[in-house]
Design a protein around this motif. Sequence first.
Motif: not given
Length: 134
Positions: A93-113
């Motif tokens: 998002a513009g100058d920002d890059f945010m990353l969320h790592y997942l593991n097997p068993g997690d839901a295939p989704e992520a929240f970002f502010p």
Amino acid sequence: MMVTNPVFYKCPGCSGTVMVMNPDMCMAPTPEDLSVSCAGNEMEILSEQTADFAKEKHVPIVEKVEGGIKVTVGSTPHPMAEEHYIMWIGVQAGDDFMLHYLNPGDAPEAFFPCPDTDVKAFECCNVHNLWVNR
């Protein structure tokens, strides 16, 4: 400096990924000319895929939620088993890059502010590699 067009590489041995944030600053003429390795293995450049043809759905879907955005992988939830899962989800998002790592068993989704949904969303599947929403 803004993350302009990140380029991702994946190790064929361990499936680890590397992001080159500003490949245009490198001396290599193109990202394909960069030499990136992991434990002696030449890493493979990942192409951004945007169209789902398989039964597993991979294109990230961005939706507005309270306090930010939620990125879900696929119109049908992506499998999250040991042998086939989403390794990470990211947004630019513009100058920002945010990353969320997942593991097997997690839901295939992520929240970002993020304040709005005008973002480029990325996800990396351990089997089907890199996918983007645009």
